[in-house]
Structures are given as structure tokens and as C-alpha cells.
Design a protein around this motif. Structure first.
Motif, PDB file in Angstrom:
ATOM      1  N   ILE A  71      -8.078   0.923  -6.394  1.00  0.00           N
ATOM      2  CA  ILE A  71      -8.742  -0.258  -6.958  1.00  0.00           C
ATOM      3  C   ILE A  71     -10.024   0.220  -7.628  1.00  0.00           C
ATOM      4  CG2 ILE A  71      -9.915  -2.434  -6.435  1.00  0.00           C
ATOM      5  CD1 ILE A  71      -8.013  -2.764  -4.055  1.00  0.00           C
ATOM      6  N   TRP A  72     -10.127  -0.014  -8.930  1.00  0.00           N
ATOM      7  CA  TRP A  72     -11.312   0.343  -9.699  1.00  0.00           C
ATOM      8  C   TRP A  72     -12.089  -0.916 -10.058  1.00  0.00           C
ATOM      9  CZ3 TRP A  72      -7.176   3.511  -9.581  1.00  0.00           C
ATOM     10  CH2 TRP A  72      -7.401   4.884  -9.582  1.00  0.00           C
ATOM     11  N   LEU A  73     -13.384  -0.907  -9.788  1.00  0.00           N
ATOM     12  CA  LEU A  73     -14.270  -2.016 -10.111  1.00  0.00           C
ATOM     13  C   LEU A  73     -15.320  -1.516 -11.084  1.00  0.00           C
ATOM     14  CD1 LEU A  73     -15.251  -4.951  -9.586  1.00  0.00           C
ATOM     15  CD2 LEU A  73     -16.626  -4.034  -7.703  1.00  0.00           C
ATOM     16  N   ASP A  74     -15.354  -2.111 -12.284  1.00  0.00           N
ATOM     17  CA  ASP A  74     -16.270  -1.651 -13.335  1.00  0.00           C
ATOM     18  C   ASP A  74     -16.140  -0.138 -13.557  1.00  0.00           C
ATOM     19  OD1 ASP A  74     -17.382  -4.183 -13.931  1.00  0.00           O
ATOM     20  OD2 ASP A  74     -18.690  -4.036 -12.192  1.00  0.00           O
ATOM     21  N   GLY A  75     -14.912   0.356 -13.507  1.00  0.00           N
ATOM     22  CA  GLY A  75     -14.645   1.752 -13.793  1.00  0.00           C
ATOM     23  C   GLY A  75     -14.849   2.718 -12.643  1.00  0.00           C
ATOM     24  N   THR A  76     -15.234   2.213 -11.467  1.00  0.00           N
ATOM     25  CA  THR A  76     -15.481   3.070 -10.301  1.00  0.00           C
ATOM     26  C   THR A  76     -14.444   2.796  -9.224  1.00  0.00           C
ATOM     27  OG1 THR A  76     -17.867   3.130 -10.721  1.00  0.00           O
ATOM     28  CG2 THR A  76     -17.132   3.703  -8.496  1.00  0.00           C
ATOM     29  N   LEU A  77     -13.860   3.852  -8.677  1.00  0.00           N
ATOM     30  CA  LEU A  77     -12.902   3.712  -7.587  1.00  0.00           C
ATOM     31  C   LEU A  77     -13.629   3.215  -6.339  1.00  0.00           C
ATOM     32  CD1 LEU A  77      -9.993   4.216  -6.533  1.00  0.00           C
ATOM     33  CD2 LEU A  77     -10.755   6.516  -5.908  1.00  0.00           C
ATOM     34  N   VAL A  78     -13.221   2.049  -5.821  1.00  0.00           N
ATOM     35  CA  VAL A  78     -13.897   1.456  -4.667  1.00  0.00           C
ATOM     36  C   VAL A  78     -12.965   1.234  -3.481  1.00  0.00           C
ATOM     37  CG1 VAL A  78     -15.684   0.337  -6.055  1.00  0.00           C
ATOM     38  CG2 VAL A  78     -13.565  -0.903  -5.529  1.00  0.00           C
ATOM     39  N   GLY A  79     -11.673   1.493  -3.628  1.00  0.00           N
ATOM     40  CA  GLY A  79     -10.754   1.262  -2.519  1.00  0.00           C
ATOM     41  C   GLY A  79      -9.325   1.398  -2.981  1.00  0.00           C
ATOM     42  N   GLY A  80      -8.422   0.863  -2.183  1.00  0.00           N
ATOM     43  CA  GLY A  80      -7.033   0.944  -2.564  1.00  0.00           C
ATOM     44  C   GLY A  80      -6.108   0.277  -1.574  1.00  0.00           C
ATOM     45  N   VAL A  81      -4.845   0.262  -1.927  1.00  0.00           N
ATOM     46  CA  VAL A  81      -3.784  -0.271  -1.077  1.00  0.00           C
ATOM     47  C   VAL A  81      -2.625   0.713  -1.127  1.00  0.00           C
ATOM     48  CG1 VAL A  81      -4.412  -2.703  -1.311  1.00  0.00           C
ATOM     49  CG2 VAL A  81      -2.918  -1.658  -3.009  1.00  0.00           C
ATOM     50  N   MET A  82      -1.770   0.666  -0.117  1.00  0.00           N
ATOM     51  CA  MET A  82      -0.665   1.616  -0.106  1.00  0.00           C
ATOM     52  C   MET A  82       0.503   1.083   0.705  1.00  0.00           C
ATOM     53  SD  MET A  82      -3.205   2.540   2.194  1.00  0.00           S
ATOM     54  CE  MET A  82      -3.501   3.310   3.801  1.00  0.00           C
ATOM     55  N   PHE A  83       1.680   1.580   0.378  1.00  0.00           N
ATOM     56  CA  PHE A  83       2.831   1.466   1.255  1.00  0.00           C
ATOM     57  C   PHE A  83       2.793   2.705   2.158  1.00  0.00           C
ATOM     58  CE2 PHE A  83       4.534  -1.077  -2.342  1.00  0.00           C
ATOM     59  CZ  PHE A  83       4.909  -2.219  -1.652  1.00  0.00           C
ATOM     60  N   THR A  84       2.339   2.528   3.375  1.00  0.00           N
ATOM     61  CA  THR A  84       2.295   3.661   4.285  1.00  0.00           C
ATOM     62  C   THR A  84       3.692   4.050   4.741  1.00  0.00           C
ATOM     63  OG1 THR A  84       1.937   2.146   6.134  1.00  0.00           O
ATOM     64  CG2 THR A  84      -0.006   3.111   5.108  1.00  0.00           C
ATOM     65  N   ARG A  85       4.599   3.087   4.702  1.00  0.00           N
ATOM     66  CA  ARG A  85       5.987   3.329   5.083  1.00  0.00           C
ATOM     67  C   ARG A  85       6.861   2.423   4.233  1.00  0.00           C
ATOM     68  NH1 ARG A  85       8.445   0.602   9.245  1.00  0.00           N
ATOM     69  NH2 ARG A  85       6.380  -0.101   9.895  1.00  0.00           N
ATOM     70  N   PHE A  86       7.916   2.978   3.656  1.00  0.00           N
ATOM     71  CA  PHE A  86       8.801   2.194   2.800  1.00  0.00           C
ATOM     72  C   PHE A  86      10.226   2.659   3.065  1.00  0.00           C
ATOM     73  CE2 PHE A  86      10.876   0.625  -0.978  1.00  0.00           C
ATOM     74  CZ  PHE A  86      10.182  -0.530  -1.298  1.00  0.00           C
ATOM     75  N   ASP A  87      11.017   1.799   3.689  1.00  0.00           N
ATOM     76  CA  ASP A  87      12.382   2.150   4.073  1.00  0.00           C
ATOM     77  C   ASP A  87      13.340   1.143   3.442  1.00  0.00           C
ATOM     78  OD1 ASP A  87      14.777   2.775   5.237  1.00  0.00           O
ATOM     79  OD2 ASP A  87      14.027   2.853   7.288  1.00  0.00           O
ATOM     80  N   SER A  88      13.851   1.493   2.271  1.00  0.00           N
ATOM     81  CA  SER A  88      14.721   0.553   1.550  1.00  0.00           C
ATOM     82  C   SER A  88      16.040   0.341   2.281  1.00  0.00           C
ATOM     83  CB  SER A  88      14.975   1.059   0.133  1.00  0.00           C
ATOM     84  OG  SER A  88      15.586   2.333   0.152  1.00  0.00           O
ATOM     85  N   ALA A  89      16.475   1.312   3.085  1.00  0.00           N
ATOM     86  CA  ALA A  89      17.737   1.166   3.805  1.00  0.00           C
ATOM     87  C   ALA A  89      17.660   0.050   4.845  1.00  0.00           C
ATOM     88  CB  ALA A  89      18.114   2.488   4.479  1.00  0.00           C
ATOM     89  N   SER A  90      16.543  -0.010   5.553  1.00  0.00           N
ATOM     90  CA  SER A  90      16.371  -1.055   6.569  1.00  0.00           C
ATOM     91  C   SER A  90      15.776  -2.326   5.991  1.00  0.00           C
ATOM     92  CB  SER A  90      15.485  -0.546   7.709  1.00  0.00           C
ATOM     93  OG  SER A  90      14.147  -0.359   7.252  1.00  0.00           O
ATOM     94  N   GLY A  91      15.182  -2.238   4.790  1.00  0.00           N
ATOM     95  CA  GLY A  91      14.534  -3.406   4.187  1.00  0.00           C
ATOM     96  C   GLY A  91      13.181  -3.714   4.776  1.00  0.00           C
ATOM     97  N   VAL A  92      12.557  -2.710   5.422  1.00  0.00           N
ATOM     98  CA  VAL A  92      11.264  -2.906   6.074  1.00  0.00           C
ATOM     99  C   VAL A  92      10.257  -1.925   5.488  1.00  0.00           C
ATOM    100  CG1 VAL A  92       9.988  -2.830   8.255  1.00  0.00           C
ATOM    101  CG2 VAL A  92      12.346  -3.685   8.206  1.00  0.00           C
ATOM    102  N   CYS A  93       9.067  -2.424   5.172  1.00  0.00           N
ATOM    103  CA  CYS A  93       7.989  -1.553   4.707  1.00  0.00           C
ATOM    104  C   CYS A  93       6.682  -1.992   5.352  1.00  0.00           C
ATOM    105  CB  CYS A  93       7.876  -1.572   3.181  1.00  0.00           C
ATOM    106  SG  CYS A  93       7.535  -3.196   2.470  1.00  0.00           S
ATOM    107  N   GLU A  94       5.693  -1.122   5.256  1.00  0.00           N
ATOM    108  CA  GLU A  94       4.367  -1.399   5.828  1.00  0.00           C
ATOM    109  C   GLU A  94       3.324  -1.165   4.748  1.00  0.00           C
ATOM    110  OE1 GLU A  94       1.204   0.596   8.988  1.00  0.00           O
ATOM    111  OE2 GLU A  94       3.328   1.203   9.033  1.00  0.00           O
ATOM    112  N   ILE A  95       2.361  -2.085   4.642  1.00  0.00           N
ATOM    113  CA  ILE A  95       1.273  -1.898   3.695  1.00  0.00           C
ATOM    114  C   ILE A  95      -0.042  -1.758   4.433  1.00  0.00           C
ATOM    115  CG2 ILE A  95       2.449  -3.137   1.846  1.00  0.00           C
ATOM    116  CD1 ILE A  95       0.653  -5.528   2.350  1.00  0.00           C
ATOM    117  N   GLY A  96      -1.004  -1.138   3.769  1.00  0.00           N
ATOM    118  CA  GLY A  96      -2.335  -0.968   4.329  1.00  0.00           C
ATOM    119  C   GLY A  96      -3.367  -1.010   3.218  1.00  0.00           C
ATOM    120  N   CYS A  97      -4.628  -0.935   3.595  1.00  0.00           N
ATOM    121  CA  CYS A  97      -5.694  -1.058   2.608  1.00  0.00           C
ATOM    122  C   CYS A  97      -6.942  -0.356   3.109  1.00  0.00           C
ATOM    123  CB  CYS A  97      -6.003  -2.534   2.325  1.00  0.00           C
ATOM    124  SG  CYS A  97      -6.715  -3.408   3.744  1.00  0.00           S
TER     125      CYS A  97
END
Length: 327
Positions: A71-97
Motif C-alpha cells: 500500500i503506497w500513500l502519496d508515493g511512500t510504502l506504508v503497509g500492505g496486505v497478503m494471502f499468507t495461505r492460498f489453497d485453491s484445491a480446498s477453496g480456503v485461503c488466509e489474508i493478513g495485513c
């Protein structure tokens, strides 16, 4: 490279190994607030280790097992989000920030997480999105609530960090619970996201947990200058202009009257009519008042206008349920 807007001055885009110097500088700024909750910050202490952190996510992306975005705010990286786990076979994923202080109180993480969940359900056909969080990480738990997630339970002493066992809370949202806008409602979805952001800025302005110093001046950024805020908790309503509302609350939140205070939205219903909108919210709050712990709840009704500068709040009224004090 794709770029998605998060309001007027913020963007969401992939975070890749070649950006390790920028990522390291950001983590150094964020380390005090981020490190207790995201252990990989501990391991991003120099350029090599920061590169390795991002490379692990690049490898997961190649395996369709995870992703990371900044996440960039006014051109500066200030944070982010992610899929820490993504399992398309089971249809379950986990997000974090994660987020450094400069990005707080603007609703950026909530909006970015909505984009990830939209993609997981609508593009990838996932069934369940999870949110794992340490029980003491109140900011992260607040995001889960704003996303409409349900707390499935607590795993006692599930994780170990720096020699201490911590409880982990598991939150989730299912595909059938997630609102799915029709093809003709893309613009409405964007407006909803912007109204969510404005409310996130307003509610987040009061937070002084963990010794943080709130700056209620940001309320002027989300309201039109002529905005009115109305307390309808007694026999007669009390009507404030912005200055009259902000100044005494700024004082209480910084002079020791209110400590460890936070307020968060637990439910909302928003209706958008062209260039005007209305939101009905239920919220909760907690903290110490003169050293005594209290918890409370209430309701807000908020009106919005689309102005040449974007969407802004025009008025807000609230009614509190009497607070309970714990001795």
C-alpha cells in the motif's frame, strides 16, 4: 504491473523482490508497531533478509500458494496486505495485513482487504477466507469486524513468539456471506468502498490504545467544512460544528482522561442515491475513563455528499447505550 486506487492519494500494487530497499526502509519505520504481530518483520533486518522475505512470497505466487501487495500513500510504502495461505484445491485461503503509523486511520487496509476477498471469491471461486490473529492484536481484530467476518473461535496458546505462548483467534467469511455486486454496480461498489474508508478514518481518529496519540484533526478531512455532529443522548440534542466537537475530545484523549480508548463499527447499512448517501451504523467502544474500565455501544446515522473534492460526510448523529463500568 497493475495499480488499484485506494482513495485519492493511495494505491495497491504487487510488492516484489526488486523493491526490497523500499520495503526495508518501510519495515524499519514500522518495526515497533508491526514486529509483535508479524514475525517475519524480525527477519527483515537488512537488504539480504528483506529480499528473502519478498522472494518467499514470489515463490508462493509462482506456486499459486500466496501473494503479497504493498500500500503506497502519496508515493511512500506504508503497509500492505497478503494471502499468507492460498489453497485453491480446498477453496480456503488466509489474508493478513500490516501498516506503519503514517497510514493509520484512513481505512486503507480495510479497503485493500476487500479487494483481495472480492478477487478470491469472484475470480478464483474460493469458498472461505480466513483471518488468523493474535488475541491481543486489537487493531487487526477491528479490521476483521469491519470486513463482516465471524469469529470462529480461539486456539489457546496456539503460537509461540519470543518465548511466550499466545492465543490465536480465527475469523472467517464465506463466499455466500460476501456481497457480490452485479456487473452494473461496479461504480456503486467503489462508492461503498470510499464511504467505508471515510467511516474508518472517523472511527480510527479516536484510538489511543498502546500509548498512541490520536489526532482528531483528520475529522476535518472527511467532513465538509459546514458539517454538523449531533449528540442525541440526553433529553435535548447537542449540535456541534467541527471545531466544537474536535477540541474537547482531543483534550480528553491526550490529557489522561480517556486512555486505551477505541471505538469500532460492528454493523452498517449503507444506501447510495446518486450524489448523496446515508449510513446507519452500530458501534462499540471501550477504554479507561479516569482509570476505570468501561465498555459501551451505540448507533450512528451519517449523511454523505459527493463534492468536487470527492465524497465527504455532511452530518452525523449518534445515540449511546449507557456504558457499563467494570471495577
Amino acid at each position: 504491473m497493475f495499480t488499484l486506487p485506494l482513495g485519492d492519494h493511495a494505491q495497491l500494487r504487487p510488492l516484489e523482490p526488486w523493491q526490497a530497499p523500499e520495503f526495508l526502509a518501510h519495515i524499519d519505520r514500522a518495526r515497533v508497531s508491526v514486529d509483535p504481530w508479524i514475525p517475519w518483520a524480525t527477519f527483515s533486518t537488512d537488504l539480504d533478509s528483506a529480499t528473502a522475505t519478498l522472494q518467499r512470497y514470489a515463490d508462493r505466487l509462482a506456486q499459486d500458494a500466496g501473494r503479497i501487495y504493498g500500500i503506497w500513500l502519496d508515493g511512500t510504502l506504508v503497509g500492505g496486505v497478503m494471502f499468507t495461505r492460498f489453497d485453491s484445491a480446498s477453496g480456503v485461503c488466509e489474508i493478513g495485513c500490516w501498516l506503519e503509523q503514517a497510514g493509520e486511520g484512513k481505512g486503507l487496509v480495510t479497503q485493500a482487504c476487500r479487494m483481495l476477498i472480492d478477487w478470491a471469491f469472484q475470480e478464483r471461486g474460493m469458498s472461505r477466507v480466513e483471518w488468523w490473529v493474535a488475541a491481543g492484536n486489537t487493531r487487526s481484530i477491528d479490521v476483521a469486524r469491519r470486513l463482516g467476518m465471524t469469529r470462529d473461535g480461539v486456539l489457546r496458546q496456539h503460537s509461540s513468539y519470543r518465548g511466550t505462548r499466545h492465543d490465536s483467534e480465527v475469523w472467517s467469511v464465506l463466499s455466500q456471506e460476501w456481497p457480490s455486486p452485479s456487473l452494473g454496480d461496479v461504480s456503486g461498489s467503489r462508492v461503498q468502498a470510499e464511504l467505508d474508508r471515510l467511516m474508518g478514518v472517523f472511527m480510527g481518529a479516536f484510538n489511543n490504545t498502546g500509548g498512541g496519540r490520536p489526532e482528531l484533526g483528520v475529522i476535518r478531512d472527511v467532513f465538509i467544512p459546514q458539517g454538523r455532529i449531533i449528540a442525541n443522548v440526553e433529553d435535548e440534542p447537542v449540535i456541534y460544528d467541527l471545531d466544537a466537537f474536535i477540541e474537547p475530545r482531543q483534550k480528553m484523549l491526550t490529557d489522561g482522561t480517556l486512555t486505551e480508548f477505541r471505538e469500532w463499527e460492528v454493523a452498517e447499512r449503507t444506501e447510495i442515491f446518486g450524489s448523496i448517501a446515508h449510513r446507519f451504523s452500530e458501534y462499540r467502544k471501550s477504554g479507561f475513563h479516569h482509570g476505570e474500565w468501561f465498555e459501551g455501544s451505540g448507533r450512528k446515522t451519517t449523511q454523505f455528499l459527493r463534492t468536487p473534492s470527492g465524497w465527504r460526510m455532511s452530518s452525523m448523529a449518534w445515540d449511546d447505550v449507557p456504558a457499563t463500568v467494570t471495577e
